[in-house]
Design an enzyme around this catalytic site. Sequence first.
Site, PDB file in Angstrom:
ATOM      1  N   ASP A  40       4.244   2.627  -4.167  1.00 18.53           N
ATOM      2  CA  ASP A  40       3.504   3.625  -4.936  1.00 18.53           C
ATOM      3  C   ASP A  40       3.350   3.051  -6.344  1.00 18.53           C
ATOM      4  O   ASP A  40       4.321   2.912  -7.083  1.00 18.53           O
ATOM      5  CB  ASP A  40       4.303   4.934  -4.977  1.00 18.53           C
ATOM      6  N   TYR A  97     -14.085   8.113 -12.960  1.00 21.32           N
ATOM      7  CA  TYR A  97     -13.901   6.760 -12.427  1.00 21.32           C
ATOM      8  C   TYR A  97     -14.486   5.728 -13.400  1.00 21.32           C
ATOM      9  O   TYR A  97     -13.836   4.739 -13.755  1.00 21.32           O
ATOM     10  CB  TYR A  97     -14.593   6.696 -11.073  1.00 21.32           C
ATOM     11  N   ASP A 114       0.850  -1.191   0.000  1.00 22.28           N
ATOM     12  CA  ASP A 114       0.000   0.000   0.000  1.00 22.28           C
ATOM     13  C   ASP A 114       0.883   1.237   0.000  1.00 22.28           C
ATOM     14  O   ASP A 114       2.058   1.155   0.338  1.00 22.28           O
ATOM     15  CB  ASP A 114      -0.931  -0.010   1.224  1.00 22.28           C
TER      16      ASP A 114
HETATM   17  C1  AKB Z   1     -18.100   3.905  -5.712  1.00 25.39           C
HETATM   18  O1  AKB Z   1     -19.169   4.241  -5.177  1.00 25.39           O
HETATM   19  O2  AKB Z   1     -17.368   4.677  -6.355  1.00 25.39           O
HETATM   20  C2  AKB Z   1     -17.689   2.459  -5.624  1.00 25.39           C
HETATM   21  C3  AKB Z   1     -18.131   1.648  -6.795  1.00 25.39           C
HETATM   22  C4  AKB Z   1     -19.557   1.368  -7.006  1.00 25.39           C
HETATM   23  O3  AKB Z   1     -17.319   1.248  -7.578  1.00 25.39           O
HETATM   24  N1  AKB Z   1     -18.185   1.869  -4.424  1.00 25.39           N
END
Ligand code: AKB
Length: 315
Positions: free
Chosen positions: A52, A142, A34
């Site tokens: 890292d 994301y 980590d």
């Molecule tokens: C988030 O809420 O970003 C995560 C996911 C659903 O990948 N828990």
Amino acid sequence: MSYVLVIGAGGQIGTELVLALRKKHGKHQVVAADIKTECPPLLSSGPYVQMDVLNRDAVRNYIIYKEFDEIYLLAALLSATAEKNPDFAWRLNMEGLITILNLAKEGHVKKVFWPSSIAVFGPSTPLDNTPQTTVMEPTTVYGISKLAGERWCEYYHTKFGVDVRSIRYPGLISYKSPPGGGTTDYAVDIFYKAKAGKPFKSFLKEDTMLPMMFMDDAIRATLEIMDAPKKAIRIRSAYNLAGISFTPKQLSEAIQKIIPSFQITYCPDFRQQIADTWPNSIDDSQATHDWNWKHQFDIDAVARIMLKKVNLNNF
Ligand code: AKB
């Protein structure tokens, strides 16, 4: 018995995965890595290394020297945090994956696990019982990074024969290690308030339904997909995985069955816009077909266990 490395071991999934893998392979066989310099107390039962994942040369040298059988790459920024730091999120979520896939391609690790998420879906995806293969137009950094990662995993498998396996995790509910920076985090935070006898302010609307899962199910799914025979894994992007689906209101009602005085209010913030683009429920029949996946914990069991186990000192 495999020699295993878990990168991002201090996070919500990593902590419990390391414990489960150490139980399975032996505590000295599983190295937790980590970014934190100090080994988190829950991981002190076995080897720990500060790492890292963006320091490519250091990661490569370490892995080439150690020759692991399996690597689990969990280091990432989650949906809400990633929106605040898009450049860094993209770098962290992508570069580490490419580094590990290249090491696998060169033969320095036999099997790789990399987590995807329901965040790969977007507003144009069918919301109910979302199919394995469907429209995917994520609107978050994301989600974009997870979708790109899925394509890289499939590419490295098809082109270079890399044995990489992945799951689209729903929101995960756990008590050993808290989530950090996700849109589904409310479903953990709520239990700390309820147990402390305090009201909870939800950052999602009462009727926002999202796919969720108890951590024990998620860890079992991870171990099961990694144990499945190579030829059974027919999807090399990431498998849909379903557990339970509920709204903040339904979760509060499950808590009220145990703590009748529990109160919830709703004060949606920027995470509501993210949640609005994610599915209500997931069709995981392909995972069931290919490697016998089946979830076990329902909403009442989750509420019961969480209220018993959450440790208020961790909040
Ligand atoms: C988030 O809420 O970003 C995560 C996911 C659903 O990948 N828990």
